[in-house]
Design an enzyme around this catalytic site. Sequence first.
Site, PDB file in Angstrom:
ATOM      1  N   ILE A   4     -16.437  32.910 -29.767  1.00 50.36           N
ATOM      2  CA  ILE A   4     -17.456  32.342 -30.660  1.00 50.36           C
ATOM      3  C   ILE A   4     -17.036  32.367 -32.126  1.00 50.36           C
ATOM      4  CG2 ILE A   4     -19.389  32.794 -29.095  1.00 50.36           C
ATOM      5  CD1 ILE A   4     -20.105  35.190 -30.931  1.00 50.36           C
ATOM      6  N   HIS A  15      -9.909  42.687 -22.204  1.00 50.01           N
ATOM      7  CA  HIS A  15      -9.842  41.245 -22.375  1.00 50.01           C
ATOM      8  C   HIS A  15      -8.557  40.864 -23.084  1.00 50.01           C
ATOM      9  CE1 HIS A  15     -11.850  42.860 -25.968  1.00 50.01           C
ATOM     10  NE2 HIS A  15     -11.404  41.806 -26.635  1.00 50.01           N
TER      11      HIS A  15
END
Length: 120
Positions: A33, A102
């Site tokens: 984002i 991640h």
Amino acid sequence: MHSPDCIFCKIIAGTIPGQKVFESDRVLAFRDIAPAAPVHILIIPKKHIPSMNDLAAEDAAVIGEIMLAAQQLAREEGIAESGYRLINNCGKEGGQVVYHIHFHLLGGRPLGELLARQAL
């Protein structure tokens, strides 16, 4: 196995939206984002693993699947030939902010040096 307070587990569960670009039984990838490059995709296991330090031998297959997903996404995003960076941050000093392992797939422009050179 999810953590109820983990933002990435909430994206996996669908309780928080994410712009998904890849999904398998064990791996999910979605656009960051706050992108740091024209292509900035986060690739995560669906199993909650807090950090690289928490990997177990049983997690080897899912980490391999993440690497193959990164390769596939780099091709699909048109950055495989020009080059890209795959980053995992581990721990506070390593820059880890979300404690669900991640990998950042970054590309689409020259990325320069990974770290600024400093005197030790």
